[in-house]
Design an enzyme around this catalytic site. Structure first.
Site, PDB file in Angstrom:
ATOM      1  N   ARG A  41       0.827  -1.212   0.000  1.00 35.37           N
ATOM      2  CA  ARG A  41       0.000   0.000   0.000  1.00 35.37           C
ATOM      3  C   ARG A  41       0.864   1.266   0.000  1.00 35.37           C
ATOM      4  NH1 ARG A  41      -4.954  -1.617   4.136  1.00 35.37           N
ATOM      5  NH2 ARG A  41      -6.392  -2.274   2.503  1.00 35.37           N
ATOM      6  N   LYS A  95     -13.682  -9.982   8.538  1.00 34.56           N
ATOM      7  CA  LYS A  95     -14.590  -8.851   8.814  1.00 34.56           C
ATOM      8  C   LYS A  95     -15.994  -9.208   8.350  1.00 34.56           C
ATOM      9  CE  LYS A  95     -10.945  -5.497   8.041  1.00 34.56           C
ATOM     10  NZ  LYS A  95     -10.405  -4.807   6.865  1.00 34.56           N
ATOM     11  N   GLY A 141      -6.372  -5.999   2.101  1.00 36.08           N
ATOM     12  CA  GLY A 141      -4.994  -5.962   2.581  1.00 36.08           C
ATOM     13  C   GLY A 141      -4.448  -7.343   2.883  1.00 36.08           C
ATOM     14  N   GLY A 156     -12.903  -3.690   1.743  1.00 37.93           N
ATOM     15  CA  GLY A 156     -14.248  -3.155   1.924  1.00 37.93           C
ATOM     16  C   GLY A 156     -14.611  -2.188   0.807  1.00 37.93           C
TER      17      GLY A 156
HETATM   18  P1  ADP Z   1      -8.921  -8.614   3.754  1.00 34.68           P
HETATM   19  O1  ADP Z   1      -7.918  -7.785   4.488  1.00 34.68           O
HETATM   20  O2  ADP Z   1      -8.300  -9.377   2.628  1.00 34.68           O
HETATM   21  O3  ADP Z   1     -10.134  -7.838   3.344  1.00 34.68           O
HETATM   22  P2  ADP Z   1     -10.039  -9.558   6.240  1.00 34.68           P
HETATM   23  O4  ADP Z   1      -9.344  -8.452   6.923  1.00 34.68           O
HETATM   24  O5  ADP Z   1     -11.518  -9.550   6.196  1.00 34.68           O
HETATM   25  O6  ADP Z   1      -9.459  -9.747   4.755  1.00 34.68           O
HETATM   26  O7  ADP Z   1      -9.653 -10.935   6.926  1.00 34.68           O
HETATM   27  C1  ADP Z   1      -8.324 -11.413   6.992  1.00 34.68           C
HETATM   28  C2  ADP Z   1      -8.128 -12.276   8.199  1.00 34.68           C
HETATM   29  O8  ADP Z   1      -9.120 -13.292   8.244  1.00 34.68           O
HETATM   30  C3  ADP Z   1      -6.817 -12.999   8.235  1.00 34.68           C
HETATM   31  O9  ADP Z   1      -6.025 -12.417   9.246  1.00 34.68           O
HETATM   32  C4  ADP Z   1      -7.182 -14.446   8.566  1.00 34.68           C
HETATM   33  O10 ADP Z   1      -6.376 -15.001   9.585  1.00 34.68           O
HETATM   34  C5  ADP Z   1      -8.600 -14.323   9.034  1.00 34.68           C
HETATM   35  N1  ADP Z   1      -9.391 -15.546   8.860  1.00 34.68           N
HETATM   36  C6  ADP Z   1      -9.725 -16.155   7.713  1.00 34.68           C
HETATM   37  N2  ADP Z   1     -10.438 -17.265   7.942  1.00 34.68           N
HETATM   38  C7  ADP Z   1     -10.574 -17.385   9.294  1.00 34.68           C
HETATM   39  C8  ADP Z   1     -11.211 -18.314  10.165  1.00 34.68           C
HETATM   40  N3  ADP Z   1     -11.849 -19.373   9.684  1.00 34.68           N
HETATM   41  N4  ADP Z   1     -11.153 -18.077  11.480  1.00 34.68           N
HETATM   42  C9  ADP Z   1     -10.502 -17.003  11.960  1.00 34.68           C
HETATM   43  N5  ADP Z   1      -9.883 -16.087  11.204  1.00 34.68           N
HETATM   44  C10 ADP Z   1      -9.906 -16.268   9.881  1.00 34.68           C
HETATM   45 MG    MG Z   2      -7.824  -7.133   6.500  1.00 35.61          MG
END
Ligand code: ADP
Ligand code: MG
Length: 390
Positions: free
Chosen positions: A60, A197, A343, A366
């Site tokens: 980023r 999230k 991210g 998001g």
């Molecule tokens: P992004 O940043 O790609 O939008 P998020 O921030 O929503 O994604 O989620 C990323 C996090 O989700 C990672 O740190 C990962 O460890 C967690 N995660 C994914 N699957 C699970 C799960 N089944 N249980 C707990 N945490 C999870």
């Molecule tokens: Mg994230």
């Protein structure tokens, strides 16, 4: 502000004109010696060990360099500002910008970086006084923080009210790629969703179903859906108050929604196990299982457009990285037009060495979901209104 050939006009948005860097230069006459506030998205993943904080992925920061360099080349004094993590409106050393500032100094010497915007409650509160404080002594504003542009926060929507403003290169490209994906995707178009999230992301799924031909859902998000189907989910992450929403989504969906048929996680004794879609008491689902990963991989391979947001599991732990890795490989191998948003998803892709093998890595999770859902973002609307004010 006059239209220039470089203006970009995303189709599907309410008004045509979002000013570009060239428009900003036109509005200010010259950028030489002008102080330009650049709202960046330096909300990078951090790893803390004792007193030292390490940036695990500087994607980023690097993404903002074309805009910063363009401004510096024209003699502008660049002041960057970002949020980092979720400090609750007051200074918290855990979320200090120091590590980011050090990296920025290597990549773009001489560029200023303000302290974490969310140290001030006015940022998330969209307080006009905070916006005015940000633009004090500032001649122009650039929003290059795509990942924060879905939030009506002070640093995103405030400055265009007061100073000539524009979209930076990263924001401009993000919007162009995602709106093309939204309005004229090659079909079939599938979205693969995961991550943690859950409540942030569940809301967009209904609208996303209007755009895509199929959904595949893994990550922590899948457990609310599995629970809605009546499965026991053990101690997995889920959102009890969203179960009904998920039940209705599943009942009314006119498109296929792929959910995991197997899950990898920890049993009540803390041993790694592969389960079916029903988890025993105390078991915690932390990755999609190998059967599901293969199925999701096939869905990606058979599509012509794929949007992926959110890791399929807790990939930071190698025991739960396999599902995310399989989907990432399919994203790299498929002939489809591929966009990865978020991210942590981008960090996973980088960790597997596959970041160059997809068509676009979006800096916003998001924000990319909301732009696909609505075709507009508060940060874009603010720039258009600022331009109309002239
Ligand atoms: P992004 O940043 O790609 O939008 P998020 O921030 O929503 O994604 O989620 C990323 C996090 O989700 C990672 O740190 C990962 O460890 C967690 N995660 C994914 N699957 C699970 C799960 N089944 N249980 C707990 N945490 C999870
Ligand atoms: Mg994230």
């Amino acid at each position: 502000m006059p239209d220039s050939a470089d203006s970009f006009a995303p189709s599907g948005t309410r008004s045509a004109h979002i000013p570009t860097l060239e428009d900003l230069e036109g509005a200010l006459g010259s950028l030489d010696g002008q102080r330009i506030l650049v709202r960046t998205d330096f909300n990078v993943p951090l790893e803390r060990e004792g007193d030292t904080t390490r940036i695990t992925d500087d994607f980023r920061i690097r993404a903002a360099l074309p805009t910063i360099q363009w401004l510096v080349d024209r003699g502008a004094q660049v002041v960057t500002a970002s949020h980092l993590g979720r400090p609750k409106g007051s200074p918290d050393p855990k979320y200090s910008m120091d590590a980011v500032r050090a990296r920025l100094a290597e990549l773009a010497p001489g560029v200023e970086l303000l302290e974490n915007l969310r140290y001030d409650p006015g940022e998330e509160g969209n307080d006009d006084a905070f916006a005015r404080k940000l633009v004090a002594g500032i001649d122009g504003y650039v929003n290059d923080a795509f990942g924060a542009s879905h939030r009506a926060h002070a640093s995103i929507v405030g400055p265009p009210r007061y100073v000539p403003s524009a979209a930076g290169r990263q924001l401009q490209h993000e919007v162009e790629v995602l709106l093309v994906m939204r309005t004229k995707p090659a079909r079939p178009f599938v979205a693969v969703l995961g991550g943690a999230k859950v409540s942030d992301k569940l809301g967009v799924i209904g609208a996303l179903l209007d755009t895509v031909d199929a959904l595949a859902i893994g990550g922590a998000m899948c457990f609310t859906f599995l629970a809605a189907q009546g499965n026991s989910i053990g101690a997995s992450l889920f959102e009890p108050d969203q179960v009904e929403t998920c039940r209705q989504l599943l009942a009314n969906a006119s498109k296929p929604i792929h959910l995991p048929s197997d899950i990898v996680g920890l049993d009540a004794a803390g041993n790694v196990q592969t389960f079916g879609p029903r988890l025993p008491d105390g078991a915690k689902g932390l990755d999609i299982g190998p059967g599901t990963a293969a199925e999701f991989g096939d869905v990606v391979m058979d599509s012509r457009t794929v949007f992926w947001n959110g890791p399929m599991g807790m990939f930071e732990d190698p025991r739960f990285a396999a599902g995310t890795k399989t989907v990432a490989r399919a994203m790299a191998d498929t002939k489809a037009f591929t966009v990865v948003g978020g991210g942590d998803s981008a960090a996973a892709l980088a960790e597997f060495g596959l970041a160059d093998d997809v068509d676009w890595v979006s800096t916003g999770g998001g924000a990319s979901l909301e732009l696909l859902e609505l075709g507009d973002l508060p940060g874009l609307a603010a720039l258009r209104v600022g331009a109309a004010r002239g």
